[in-house]
Design a protein around this motif. Structure first.
Motif, PDB file in Angstrom:
ATOM      1  N   ASP A 297      68.955  49.115  70.941  1.00 30.71           N
ATOM      2  CA  ASP A 297      69.536  48.202  71.927  1.00 30.71           C
ATOM      3  C   ASP A 297      69.538  48.843  73.306  1.00 30.71           C
ATOM      4  O   ASP A 297      69.130  48.233  74.281  1.00 30.71           O
ATOM      5  N   HIS A 298      70.037  50.069  73.363  1.00 32.75           N
ATOM      6  CA  HIS A 298      70.043  50.769  74.647  1.00 32.75           C
ATOM      7  C   HIS A 298      70.187  52.273  74.460  1.00 32.75           C
ATOM      8  O   HIS A 298      70.593  52.752  73.398  1.00 32.75           O
ATOM      9  N   ILE A 299      69.823  52.973  75.527  1.00 33.94           N
ATOM     10  CA  ILE A 299      70.108  54.396  75.643  1.00 33.94           C
ATOM     11  C   ILE A 299      71.253  54.508  76.649  1.00 33.94           C
ATOM     12  O   ILE A 299      71.169  53.950  77.749  1.00 33.94           O
TER      13      ILE A 299
ATOM     14  N   VAL B  58      68.851  50.212  79.419  1.00 34.31           N
ATOM     15  CA  VAL B  58      69.475  51.495  79.732  1.00 34.31           C
ATOM     16  C   VAL B  58      70.889  51.176  80.184  1.00 34.31           C
ATOM     17  O   VAL B  58      71.099  50.221  80.932  1.00 34.31           O
ATOM     18  N   GLU B  59      71.851  51.935  79.685  1.00 39.00           N
ATOM     19  CA  GLU B  59      73.253  51.743  80.046  1.00 39.00           C
ATOM     20  C   GLU B  59      73.717  52.978  80.822  1.00 39.00           C
ATOM     21  O   GLU B  59      73.812  54.066  80.251  1.00 39.00           O
ATOM     22  N   LEU B  60      73.952  52.797  82.111  1.00 36.68           N
ATOM     23  CA  LEU B  60      74.461  53.905  82.919  1.00 36.68           C
ATOM     24  C   LEU B  60      75.975  53.920  82.808  1.00 36.68           C
ATOM     25  O   LEU B  60      76.629  52.876  82.944  1.00 36.68           O
TER      26      LEU B  60
ATOM     27  N   HIS C  84      73.598  60.294  76.769  1.00 35.05           N
ATOM     28  CA  HIS C  84      74.929  60.360  76.156  1.00 35.05           C
ATOM     29  C   HIS C  84      74.921  59.804  74.731  1.00 35.05           C
ATOM     30  O   HIS C  84      75.518  60.378  73.843  1.00 35.05           O
ATOM     31  N   HIS C  85      74.232  58.676  74.527  1.00 30.47           N
ATOM     32  CA  HIS C  85      74.167  58.116  73.180  1.00 30.47           C
ATOM     33  C   HIS C  85      72.959  57.200  73.025  1.00 30.47           C
ATOM     34  O   HIS C  85      72.343  56.790  74.000  1.00 30.47           O
ATOM     35  N   VAL C  86      72.644  56.920  71.760  1.00 35.70           N
ATOM     36  CA  VAL C  86      71.599  55.962  71.414  1.00 35.70           C
ATOM     37  C   VAL C  86      72.276  54.829  70.660  1.00 35.70           C
ATOM     38  O   VAL C  86      73.097  55.074  69.769  1.00 35.70           O
TER      39      VAL C  86
ATOM     40  N   THR D  54      75.811  58.186  68.140  1.00 34.44           N
ATOM     41  CA  THR D  54      75.113  56.966  67.752  1.00 34.44           C
ATOM     42  C   THR D  54      76.066  55.785  67.812  1.00 34.44           C
ATOM     43  O   THR D  54      77.175  55.841  67.283  1.00 34.44           O
ATOM     44  N   GLU D  55      75.618  54.735  68.472  1.00 33.34           N
ATOM     45  CA  GLU D  55      76.407  53.506  68.612  1.00 33.34           C
ATOM     46  C   GLU D  55      75.695  52.402  67.865  1.00 33.34           C
ATOM     47  O   GLU D  55      74.461  52.322  67.884  1.00 33.34           O
ATOM     48  N   ILE D  56      76.448  51.559  67.186  1.00 32.01           N
ATOM     49  CA  ILE D  56      75.868  50.353  66.625  1.00 32.01           C
ATOM     50  C   ILE D  56      76.452  49.163  67.380  1.00 32.01           C
ATOM     51  O   ILE D  56      77.621  49.173  67.762  1.00 32.01           O
TER      52      ILE D  56
HETATM   53 CO    CO Z   1      76.416  52.078  74.728  1.00 31.77          CO
END
Ligand code: CO
Length: 136
Positions: free
Chosen positions: A6-8, A53-55, A77-79, A127-129
């Motif tokens: 979904d995003h980095i 991309v999530e800043l 920071h996370h995937v 890791t984020e879901i």
């Molecule tokens: Co996120």
């Protein structure tokens, strides 16, 4: 179980300087900007292909991203992986004995439901879901 990325998530010190890089130099369209007080961040979501991309800029030093920046400096920071049913994914992870940061989903940006898996369970990668809100 997991869908596409979904995003980095990228931890940044200065949101506007990062925006100049990602939006202007790299040409990614900004799709959303939101302050998530309960997570202690201001976030900007940019489109890149089918992902984002999530800043993430901290609202203060004593927030998770603030502490991350103090420890490691800016960077990835996370995937985040998309899932169709976050409750089912969390149940499956719990059944497998996976260490979680969030036992139940919380509300992420744009009304998504998100949960974090502990990096100790995923080889050091936070890791984020994400279950996107309807329409996203
Ligand atoms: Co996120």
């Amino acid at each position: 179980m997991l869908g596409r990325i979904d995003h980095i998530g990228v931890a940044v010190e200065d949101l506007d300087a990062s925006l100049a890089l990602y939006a202007e130099t790299l040409g990614m369209p900004v799709v959303h900007r939101e302050t998530v007080t309960e997570q202690g961040v201001e976030a900007i979501l940019l489109d890149v292909g089918e992902g984002h991309v999530e800043l993430l800029a901290p609202l203060g030093p004593e927030t998770p991203v603030g502490r991350y920046l103090a420890r490691k400096g800016p960077g990835i920071h996370h995937v985040a992986y998309q899932v169709p049913d976050i409750d089912a994914t969390l149940a499956a992870l719990k059944a497998a004995g996976t260490r979680l940061i969030d036992e139940t989903p919380r509300i992420g940006i744009r009304g998504s439901r998100v949960a974090f898996v502990h990096p100790a369970a995923t080889g050091g990668v936070l890791t984020e879901i994400v279950q996107p809100a309807e329409g996203h």
